[in-house]
Design an enzyme around this catalytic site. Structure first.
Site, PDB file in Angstrom:
ATOM      1  N   HIS A 154       6.650   7.371 -13.379  1.00 44.71           N
ATOM      2  CA  HIS A 154       6.025   8.480 -14.208  1.00 44.71           C
ATOM      3  C   HIS A 154       6.919   9.186 -15.448  1.00 44.71           C
ATOM      4  CE1 HIS A 154       2.467   7.844 -11.768  1.00 44.71           C
ATOM      5  NE2 HIS A 154       2.966   8.400 -10.610  1.00 44.71           N
ATOM      6  N   ASP A 190       2.437  -0.122  -8.485  1.00 46.23           N
ATOM      7  CA  ASP A 190       2.064   1.136  -7.710  1.00 46.23           C
ATOM      8  C   ASP A 190       0.683   1.592  -7.587  1.00 46.23           C
ATOM      9  OD1 ASP A 190       3.785   3.821  -6.836  1.00 46.23           O
ATOM     10  OD2 ASP A 190       2.118   4.426  -7.767  1.00 46.23           O
ATOM     11  N   HIS A 192      -0.475   4.533  -8.548  1.00 48.04           N
ATOM     12  CA  HIS A 192      -0.740   5.023  -9.799  1.00 48.04           C
ATOM     13  C   HIS A 192      -0.149   4.468 -11.097  1.00 48.04           C
ATOM     14  CE1 HIS A 192      -0.074   7.847  -6.301  1.00 48.04           C
ATOM     15  NE2 HIS A 192      -1.405   8.354  -6.578  1.00 48.04           N
ATOM     16  N   ASP A 274       2.121   2.706  -2.088  1.00 40.96           N
ATOM     17  CA  ASP A 274       0.738   3.686  -1.936  1.00 40.96           C
ATOM     18  C   ASP A 274      -0.255   2.982  -2.113  1.00 40.96           C
ATOM     19  OD1 ASP A 274       1.611   3.454  -4.555  1.00 40.96           O
ATOM     20  OD2 ASP A 274       1.893   5.473  -4.874  1.00 40.96           O
TER      21      ASP A 274
HETATM   22 ZN   LIG Z   1       2.411   6.250  -6.808  1.00 43.52          ZN
END
Ligand SMILES: [Zn+2]
Length: 329
Positions: A154, A190, A192, A274
């Site tokens: 991120h 991931d 996200h 995740d």
């Molecule tokens: Zn994540």
């Protein structure tokens, strides 16, 4: 497979993050460390590759803020971790601020990513573990794993958020190119979207980024990762909450086909556990046993591969998920 980790990465110890209107216990906490280390076997510490590889990706101001923010926070009488609370939504003009609150907001995009006394040390050495895994692969190992924690995907060129502070995948990609690799593929699996990685590499003709992630219209980071951002060297493949392996596998095949079409010489995988059904902040339904076939499909590209650790917060299943993924290679 050689695995890299540095004990200084434990120095980052956030206790809380702010979302949904209140402070919650930090999901990216030190309990993740022993869960993963206990499952992957012996690790090697990296050598220090210095800050030059970081500066190929990040601004000096960003690195300086990460290094100094907590001291400045204490110096004005605050305690605990340094948190941003206001963000330059009208534009990120190149204003110069002394005030730590302004600089924190200028270099971040959320309130889930505090800076504590050990954050800089931990994220510096986290990047170095990534570079150590890359070095092993460039020297002839087919695959290597870096337990990059804090994670990286991120973080943008000059902003942190979503638990990452430095973008290890981008730093490794640039280091690989500087070492003579012609084209680098980055696969982000991931839960996200890897908004920071996308932001850093967009428009490049030597780095190709494919990301499979939760639909940002329902999930963090909301403002990036939509399918219509796909163009040129970027491929976003958002999936709905509730996706299990039967829904995930064909999309993974699509991402791998796209990467293969761009003929990278090296693959960097941003691996997040995740996507597991037990993850407390995510909503896919993958099971531990799905990570081995996932890895086997990625390995079937036959590319030298650097695996970097991103998310994964279900501590009870985290070690098994990582071990299962690595075993697939
Ligand atoms: Zn994540």
């Amino acid at each position: 497979m050689r695995c890299f980790w540095d004990e200084r990465q434990r120095a980052h110890a956030p206790t809380a993050e702010f979302f949904n209107g209140k402070l919650h216990p930090a999901a990216e906490h030190r309990g993740r460390v022993d869960a993963i280390l206990g499952a992957i076997g012996p690790t090697e510490a990296p050598v220090d590759y210095g800050s030059e590889p970081l500066l190929r990706v990040h601004s000096r101001e960003h690195l300086g803020l990460l290094r100094d923010a907590h001291c400045e926070w204490l110096a004005i009488g605050r305690d605990g971790d340094a948190f941003p609370y206001t963000f330059p939504i009208v534009g990120r003009r190149s204003l110069r601020f002394e005030r730590i609150d302004a600089r924190l907001g200028q270099h971040s995009f959320d309130t889930a990513t505090p800076i504590g006394p050990g954050t800089w040390d931990a994220c510096y050495w986290s990047t170095q573990t990534g570079l150590a895994a890359l070095t092993a692969v460039l020297a002839g190992d087919h695959t290597a794993f870096a337990f990059t924690r804090p994670p990286g995907h991120h973080a943008g060129r000059d902003y942190f958020g979503g638990y990452p502070y430095l973008n290890h995948a981008a730093v490794c990609a640039e280091a690989a190119l500087a070492a003579g690799t012609r084209r680098v593929g980055i696969l982000d699996v991931d839960y996200h979207h890897g908004n920071g990685t996308q932001d850093i590499v967009a428009g490049r003709d030597d780095i190709f980024f494919a990301s499979i992630h939760a639909d940002p219209s329902t999930d963090y980071p909301f403002f990036w990762g939509h399918a219509d951002e796909s163009r040129g060297n970027i491929l976003n493949l958002p999936l709905p909450r509730g996706t299990d392996w039967s829904g995930y596998a064909p999309i993974l095949a699509k991402a791998l086909d796209w990467l293969e079409k761009h003929a990278p010489d090296l693959l960097i995988v941003s691996y997040g556990a995740d996507t597991h059904e037990a993850d407390p902040i995510s909503y896919f339904e993958l099971k531990t046993g799905d990570y081995s076939p996932m890895a086997q499909r990625i390995a079937s590209l036959g590319l030298p591969t650097v695996i970097l650790m991103d998310g994964g917060h279900a501590v009870v299943a985290l070690g098994a998920n990582v071990a299962e993924f690595l075993s697939g290679f």
